[in-house]
Design an enzyme around this catalytic site. Structure first.
Site, PDB file in Angstrom:
ATOM      1  N   HIS A 101     -63.964  43.743   4.097  1.00 51.13           N
ATOM      2  CA  HIS A 101     -64.469  42.513   3.270  1.00 51.13           C
ATOM      3  C   HIS A 101     -64.695  42.755   1.860  1.00 51.13           C
ATOM      4  O   HIS A 101     -64.873  41.817   1.187  1.00 51.13           O
ATOM      5  CB  HIS A 101     -65.853  42.384   4.129  1.00 51.13           C
ATOM      6  CG  HIS A 101     -67.082  42.946   3.539  1.00 51.13           C
ATOM      7  ND1 HIS A 101     -67.472  43.893   4.352  1.00 51.13           N
ATOM      8  CD2 HIS A 101     -67.876  43.108   2.449  1.00 51.13           C
ATOM      9  CE1 HIS A 101     -68.615  44.717   3.771  1.00 51.13           C
ATOM     10  NE2 HIS A 101     -68.865  44.166   2.611  1.00 51.13           N
ATOM     11  N   ASP A 131     -63.961  45.844  10.312  1.00 54.97           N
ATOM     12  CA  ASP A 131     -63.984  45.576   8.875  1.00 54.97           C
ATOM     13  C   ASP A 131     -63.811  46.905   8.163  1.00 54.97           C
ATOM     14  O   ASP A 131     -64.705  47.319   7.103  1.00 54.97           O
ATOM     15  CB  ASP A 131     -65.618  45.257   8.639  1.00 54.97           C
ATOM     16  CG  ASP A 131     -65.967  44.676   7.256  1.00 54.97           C
ATOM     17  OD1 ASP A 131     -64.883  44.415   6.351  1.00 54.97           O
ATOM     18  OD2 ASP A 131     -67.087  44.843   6.714  1.00 54.97           O
ATOM     19  N   SER A 205     -70.910  48.826  -0.096  1.00 55.55           N
ATOM     20  CA  SER A 205     -70.103  48.468   0.936  1.00 55.55           C
ATOM     21  C   SER A 205     -68.679  49.390   0.973  1.00 55.55           C
ATOM     22  O   SER A 205     -68.101  49.627  -0.243  1.00 55.55           O
ATOM     23  CB  SER A 205     -69.350  47.139   0.625  1.00 55.55           C
ATOM     24  OG  SER A 205     -70.434  46.000   0.810  1.00 55.55           O
ATOM     25  N   LEU A 260     -55.917  41.875  27.807  1.00 57.29           N
ATOM     26  CA  LEU A 260     -55.709  41.333  28.956  1.00 57.29           C
ATOM     27  C   LEU A 260     -55.472  39.588  29.030  1.00 57.29           C
ATOM     28  O   LEU A 260     -54.734  39.181  29.789  1.00 57.29           O
ATOM     29  CB  LEU A 260     -57.057  41.672  29.854  1.00 57.29           C
ATOM     30  CG  LEU A 260     -56.970  42.854  30.380  1.00 57.29           C
ATOM     31  CD1 LEU A 260     -58.294  43.166  31.233  1.00 57.29           C
ATOM     32  CD2 LEU A 260     -55.692  43.350  31.226  1.00 57.29           C
ATOM     33  N   GLY A 261     -56.193  39.003  28.156  1.00 58.11           N
ATOM     34  CA  GLY A 261     -56.069  37.383  28.044  1.00 58.11           C
ATOM     35  C   GLY A 261     -57.337  36.876  28.983  1.00 58.11           C
ATOM     36  O   GLY A 261     -57.023  35.967  29.794  1.00 58.11           O
ATOM     37  N   VAL A 262     -58.553  37.497  29.004  1.00 57.07           N
ATOM     38  CA  VAL A 262     -59.598  37.009  29.565  1.00 57.07           C
ATOM     39  C   VAL A 262     -60.829  36.837  28.957  1.00 57.07           C
ATOM     40  O   VAL A 262     -60.865  37.539  27.701  1.00 57.07           O
ATOM     41  CB  VAL A 262     -59.826  37.840  31.012  1.00 57.07           C
ATOM     42  CG1 VAL A 262     -58.830  37.830  31.917  1.00 57.07           C
ATOM     43  CG2 VAL A 262     -60.304  39.238  30.449  1.00 57.07           C
TER      44      VAL A 262
END
Length: 350
Positions: A101, A131, A205, A260-262
């Site tokens: 960021h 980040d 930061s 996985l796509g879940v």
């Protein structure tokens, strides 16, 4: 296709925010001498500060369209804004670690080393999910660098030292202890923050959090604050999570994660009476869909390792290389079975 994720996390609490980019940091490596009573941090600070840098950033920010007809015709437009953060040299050739960021939207980045030398820098890569970011400078000579330590070895109550440039005041160090580990602050699926009471403020930061041996065990990223200043609750990305990300960004400028796509939820929160990750949804044409995973399946193990929570499944899959075939142990209709799944590549990665 959306990536594998636990149920929707709440937004960051109003008083919990990423450290606002503000100013610099200095750092390197070396042991601190423990005295009777409280430790003396002087030797540690002297050894690490040369590797910590200040990062000045210029970025373009979109203006909000005005309400008057004239302003609407002009559109929102944009303007340049200045910001700053901190970082530390991870390789003497000029590779620097900071927060995503701090530099993610930068049009110009300038790095200032501890001796006051300024260098133009380019962003090598950014990983939004942790980040973290790398920037590269071409130094006139070899830079002082620090190394990553093992954050997993840190215990609650151990001393740590944070270095940075809070509120633009100049290079500063603050000391405190590890207050907690494994903090989930709702920032993303890989939350695993070290909490510290070492004073951390805007401007820190991307700066390092050191152990007493001068190793970086965290990258300072967020604070909890009613006022915007340190309230004694700061959060750092642990070095064990940062290390593979940094290595991947050095190799290719991006991080590839398994997918996985879940969508998943904790079994205990779903009233299943046991631990694990419940499949709440399966993306069409995803690795999970091709393997036959179904909504309602309860995943209890990944390659034989117990899966206690949805977050554990997300992280366990994410560290696997795309293309690898894994074995999921699950309960379906009260019966245990195993399913082989070929891991895909997580979409929208940098």
């Amino acid at each position: 296709m959306p990536p594998i994720s636990p149920p929707e996390s709440p937004a960051l609490p109003r008083r919990l925010a990423l450290l606002l980019p503000l100013a610099a940091l200095p750092g390197c490596a070396g042991p601190a001498r423990a005295q009777r009573g409280l430790p003396d941090f002087a030797d540690l600070a002297e050894s690490v500060l040369p590797a910590v840098v200040s990062i000045q950033v210029t970025s373009r920010e979109e203006n909000e369209p005005r309400r008057s007809p004239v302003d609407r015709r002009r559109g929102g437009g944009s303007h340049l804004v200045q910001g700053a953060g901190s970082g530390f040299v991870i390789e003497p050739s000029g590779i620097i670690v900071t927060n995503g960021h701090v530099v993610g939207n930068a049009t110009r980045v300038v790095v200032t080393t501890q001796d006051g030398t300024e260098y133009p820098a380019r962003v090598m890569g950014v990983d939004d999910l942790t980040d973290l970011a790398l920037v590269k400078i071409t130094p006139r000579g070899t830079l002082n660098a620090v190394s990553l330590g093992a954050s997993s070895s840190m215990r609650v109550g151990q001393w740590v030292l944070a270095a940075g440039n809070p509120f633009g005041l100049g290079g500063s160090v603050t000391a405190g202890i590890v207050s907690a580990r494994g903090r989930d602050i709702g920032a993303g699926p890989f939350d695993d923050f070290i909490q510290t009471d070492a004073p951390i403020n805007p401007g820190n930061s991307g700066g390092p959090l050191f152990n007493m041996a001068g190793e970086v065990i965290g990258i300072n990223t967020a604070i909890y604050s009613p006022s915007g200043a340190s309230a004694g609750i700061g959060f750092a990305v642990p070095s064990d999570l940062a290390k593979p990300v940094i290595e991947a960004l050095i190799r290719g400028g991006r991080v590839e994660r398994g997918w996985l796509g879940v969508s998943v939820a904790d079994a205990e929160e779903q009233g299943r009476g046991r631990r694990g990750a419940v499949i709440m949804g399966v993306e069409r044409n995803s690795p999970a869909a091709r393997a036959g995973l179904r909504q309602g399946d309860l995943v209890t193990a990944l390659n034989g390792e117990a899966v206690a929570t949805s977050r554990a499944l997300v992280r366990g899959v994410a560290v696997l290389p795309p293309g690898e075939t894994v074995r999921l142990t699950l309960l379906r209709g009260g019966r245990q079975q195993e399913i082989a799944v070929q891991i895909g590549r997580r979409p929208n990665e940098g």
